[in-house]
Write an enzyme that holds these catalytic residues in place. Sequence first.
Site, mmCIF file in Angstrom:
data_model
loop_
_atom_site.group_PDB
_atom_site.id
_atom_site.type_symbol
_atom_site.label_atom_id
_atom_site.label_comp_id
_atom_site.label_asym_id
_atom_site.label_seq_id
_atom_site.Cartn_x
_atom_site.Cartn_y
_atom_site.Cartn_z
ATOM 1 C CG PHE A 107 38.952 -48.029 15.701
ATOM 2 C CD1 PHE A 107 40.297 -48.675 16.221
ATOM 3 C CD2 PHE A 107 37.883 -47.800 16.554
ATOM 4 C CE1 PHE A 107 40.561 -48.515 17.620
ATOM 5 C CE2 PHE A 107 38.140 -47.795 17.978
ATOM 6 C CZ PHE A 107 39.303 -48.056 18.595
ATOM 7 C CD GLN A 143 28.731 -47.696 19.702
ATOM 8 O OE1 GLN A 143 29.614 -47.178 20.121
ATOM 9 N NE2 GLN A 143 28.553 -47.515 18.345
ATOM 10 C CG HIS A 196 32.219 -51.490 22.981
ATOM 11 N ND1 HIS A 196 33.043 -52.688 22.824
ATOM 12 C CD2 HIS A 196 33.157 -50.430 22.422
ATOM 13 C CE1 HIS A 196 34.246 -52.233 22.061
ATOM 14 N NE2 HIS A 196 34.189 -51.138 21.851
ATOM 15 C CG LEU A 235 35.898 -50.207 26.315
ATOM 16 C CD1 LEU A 235 34.989 -50.634 25.231
ATOM 17 C CD2 LEU A 235 35.974 -48.810 26.064
ATOM 18 C CD GLU A 279 35.500 -50.754 16.610
ATOM 19 O OE1 GLU A 279 34.392 -50.582 17.328
ATOM 20 O OE2 GLU A 279 35.938 -50.218 15.801
ATOM 21 N NE ARG A 313 32.878 -49.271 18.731
ATOM 22 C CZ ARG A 313 33.315 -48.328 19.483
ATOM 23 N NH1 ARG A 313 32.526 -47.644 20.152
ATOM 24 N NH2 ARG A 313 34.792 -48.223 19.724
ATOM 25 C CG HIS A 357 30.645 -47.856 24.333
ATOM 26 N ND1 HIS A 357 31.724 -48.250 25.528
ATOM 27 C CD2 HIS A 357 31.250 -47.630 23.451
ATOM 28 C CE1 HIS A 357 32.713 -47.361 25.114
ATOM 29 N NE2 HIS A 357 32.473 -47.197 23.755
ATOM 30 N NE ARG A 401 30.510 -43.430 20.243
ATOM 31 C CZ ARG A 401 31.663 -43.894 20.527
ATOM 32 N NH1 ARG A 401 32.997 -43.737 19.639
ATOM 33 N NH2 ARG A 401 32.003 -44.917 21.409
#
Lengths: 590, 235, 122
Positions: free
Chosen positions: A121, A243, A245, A255, A258, A289, A356, A401
Site C-alpha cells: 500500500f 484526506q 483519496h 472509491l 489504493e 495519498r 475521503h 493518513r
Amino acid sequence: MGTPSSISFDAVIMGGGGSGMRAALQLAQSGYKTAVISKVFPTRSHTVSAQGGITCAIGSADPDDDWRWHMYDTVKGSDYIGDQDAIEYMCSEGPQTVFELEHMGLPFSRTANGRIYQRPFGGQSKDYGKGGQAARTCAAADRTGHALLHALYQGNLKNNTVFFNEWFAVDLVKNQAGAIAGVIAINIESGEVVFVRSKATVFATGGAGRIYASTTNALINTGDGIGMALRADIPMQDMEMWQFHPTGIYGAGTLVTEGCRGEGGYLINKDGERFMERYAPTAKDLAGRDVVARSMVLEVLGGRGCGEKGDHVMLKLDHLGEQVLNSKLPGILELSRTFAHVDPIKDPIPVVPTCHYMMGGIPTNVQGQALTQDGAGNDQLIPGLFAVGEAACVSVHGANRLGGNSLLDLVVFGRAAGKAIEEMLAQGLEQPQASDSDLEQAMTRLNRLNESQKGESVATLRAELQDIMQNHFGVFRTGEFMAEGIDKLQGLGERIATVYLPDKSHTFNTARIEALELQNLFEVAEATAIAANMRTESRGAHAREDFQERDDENWLCHSLYFPSKKSIGKRGVNFSPRTVDTFEPQIRTY
Amino acid sequence: MLVSIYRYNPETDSKPVMQNLQVEVPAGRDLMVLDVLALAKEQDPSIAYRRSCREGVCGSDGMNINGVNGLACITPLSAAVGGGKKLVLRPLPGLPVIRDLVVDMAVFYKQFEKVKPYLINDEPPPAIERLQSPEERAKLDGLYECILCACCSTNCPSFWWNPDKFIGPAGLLQAYRFLADSRDTATTARLSDLDDPFSVFRCRGIMNCVAVCPKGLNPTRAIGHIRSMLISQGT
Amino acid sequence: MVISVTNLSRSGLSDWIIQRASAVILAAYTLCLVGSFLVHPEMDYATWRGIFDNTAMRIFSLITLAALCAHGWIGMWTISTDYILPLQFGSAATFLRLLFQGACILLAVVYLIWGIQILWGF
C-alpha cells in the site's frame, strides 16, 4: 415535547461501525450493561465500504517485518503531527487485534502457506524507509471493510450485545460540572425521544465526508458525533486535515482502492504517461495519498488531464491481467462497470481526487477519553465522554493518513477504549447527574426543529454547504479564498440553524433525521474552514498556495478549534513513545 | 420521468397509495434509481426510504423496482424502466411496511441470527492466525459477500408463506458460509439444527433468489450443498 | 430447529428422502403398468387378473401404494403448511389446517386398507 423517558446503561456506544462494534465486543464480554446505538443497522455502517485492507506488521508477506517500521511510515505519513505514543500503541498492538479478528472468523485472503495475504500500500517501507516497498496490508480480496464489519457484527451477536438499531443520537446531555451524563436519542421507527443515561458515553460516530460535494463517503457520514460535541462546547483537533483519496471514480465519487496501485496498477495522464514517476521517483504511485492527490491536480492544471474537459486522470489496470483482477480486485471490477461504465480488464478507470477521510476529530488519549484544554493550555479529561475511530483524533494520522491505517485505528482503539471503560467501571465509575435544565438544554435543537413553521429546505441548504466546502476548501487552498468561504458559511449558518421541517410525523421520519444531520454537517464544515484558514503552512493534506512550505517552527502542533469563540488554539504533539526512540521531523519525500 | 412511489404512513393513512411525481432527470446521464428517489424526495421530503453507502455494498436500499427486487443505488434508471416511461417503486414484498419504502426486517434478521452466523471453534486459538489454505478459503467466495439486503428472501414464495420457520435464502447462504469454513468446528451441531421440515427443506429450488441477488450470489447452490451435507451426515 | 407437531417424521431430511424414494417407486410402477399395456395390446379382464395373480406384482403394488400414501401425505402436509395460514385464513387457519391434514391422513389410510383388500381379498 415534555421530559423524555430515560433508560440507563453502564456504557453506551454511539455508532455501529468498526470502532463502535469493537468497543462493544470488549464491553459485552465484560458483563457490564452496555448498548450500541446506531442510526443504521450495524452492517450498513460506512466501514463496510473499506476495500484495500488493514495495515499491520503480522510478518506474513515478510517474516522480518517489524511494527517499528510501520510506526516510522505512519509518523512520516502524518507529516510529523501524529502523536508518537499513540502510533506506537497502534502499530505494536495491531498484530494481536488482527489475529483476534481472524479468530473471530474474518475471511482474509490467504498465501500459499495458509497465512493472511498482505499487499503493498502507499507510504509503506521496510527498514525505516531504507529497505524499499513493503507489503503490509492484510486483505480480504478488495472487500476487507465488509468482511471486517460483518465479522465484528457476528462476534457481537455471539456475545449478545444489545443493539438499538435505527436510533439517532441528537445531542449530548452535559451537566453544569462539564461531565457527560448521556445523550438524547430518537427511536427512528417510532419517533420516541429517550434520554439514554450512561456512565460512559462513547462516540464512534465516524466521519463527515458529506460536507463536500464530491466524496467517497456514504450518505450517512454526516459527522453527528462531531456536531454533538461542538454544540456541547468540546474542542476539535486538526479539523483542517481532510484526506482527498487519489482514486475516486470521476463523476460518481465512489472509491477505487489504493490496493489497485498496490497490486501494480498506475495512474496515467492524457498522453499515457505514468506521471507519478516525476513527482515521487522512488515510491511512484505508492507515495502518500496527499502527494498523489496533489500530483493529479497539478497534471490537470498543467493541461494534461483526460476527457473532454481535461479534468481527471486515468487508473490503468488492464496490464495486470484478467485473472489477477478477478481474484484480487473483484469488487473494483463491479464498481467500475457500474459507476464508470468501464471494464478495467480492457480500459483504464477515470479517477479524480475525492474527499475521503477526516484526520481530525475529538481529541482523545490512547484510552479513548475525550480531552479539552484548560486555561493554561493543559489537557483536561472530559468526564464520561470517550471517542474512537474516525470521529476521534488520538492522533495516529496527523496531517495525512496512510492507506490501511483506518481499519487498524478502528479496531485497536475500539478495543483500547472498551478495556479502559471496563477497568473504570470496575473501579466504580459514577453516573454523572443531569438536572432538568441540562436535559432541556440538550433538547433545544430538536424542540426548535419540531416547532419550525418556516425556513428553507434541507436539500437546498445542504447543496449550498457542500459547494462552498468543495470550492473553497479543496485539495489546494489559499487564504483569500478561504476567508471568502468562511464569510459564505457565516451567512449559511443562520439559515441552517432555522431549517424548516414540513413533515412533523413520528414514524420513520427521515426528513427530521436529515435536518438534524445537516446541522451536524455545518458544525463540521465551520470547524474545518476556520482551522484551515488559521494554519498558515502546508503540511500533509493541508496544502496552501500562499504558504507552500511546512513551518515546523510555528505549526509542528495540533490545531484546536474552540466552538464557543470560534477560535483556534494549539496543542502539543507527542514525541515521546515509550519503547522506541523519537522519530524526529524530517523533510518528507517519497 | 414519471415516478410512482408506494406511500404509506400509519399515522395518517388507512391504506397505502401510489403517489405519482414528475421528476426532472438531467439529460445525457444515466442516473441510478436512488438518485431519482433523492430528486423525488427534494420535491416531497416526507418520502421515507433507507440508504447509506450508495455504492451497493451496505444493503440498505433494497426495494422493488418496476416489479423486480434490487438495490436502488446500483440499478441504472435505463435498466429499471426498460423501454417504458414510468419508474415504479414499492417496498420489498412479503415484509410488514413501516412507512413508504421502509419495511420491518425483524423477521429477516431473526432468521439470520438463527443459523448462528459466527465462527465457532472452541479450541484455543494459536498465537498467530489460524492457518487456512487458499483452496479452503476459496470455498467462502460467493458466500461471505452477502450484504443482508433481503432482496433474495423477499423474492422467495417459501419465505413469504413461512417467514418465521423457513430460514430463507439469505440466512441459508450464511449458514453454509460457516459450514464451509475450514476453521469452524460446529458442523455437526449446525446441521442438526437445520434438519427439520422447514428451515432448509422449504426451498423448492425455483432460484428466485439467484435471479435478483445484486451481488450475483447463488443461495440455491448453497442450499444444495447444505442438503448434500445433511444427507452425508444422516446416512 | 423448527418443531412441528403434525409433521410425522420430524426430520426434514427423512421427508425429503422419502419423497424422492417414493417418487422413484411411483415412476417405476407407472413404467411397469405402461409396459404391461404395451405387451398386451388387447388387454381384457382375464389378462389383467393374470398380471395381479402374480405375487411379485402384488407386493410391488402394495409397496407402490404405501409409497403413494407417504408421498401424498408429505406433499399435502407441505401444501397445508404453506397455504393454510393466518395470512390467508385469519384465526381459523389452525383449525382448517388440522381439518385438512386429518382428511388427508384419513384418505391415505382408507386407500391403503382398501388397496390391501383389493390385492389380497380375492
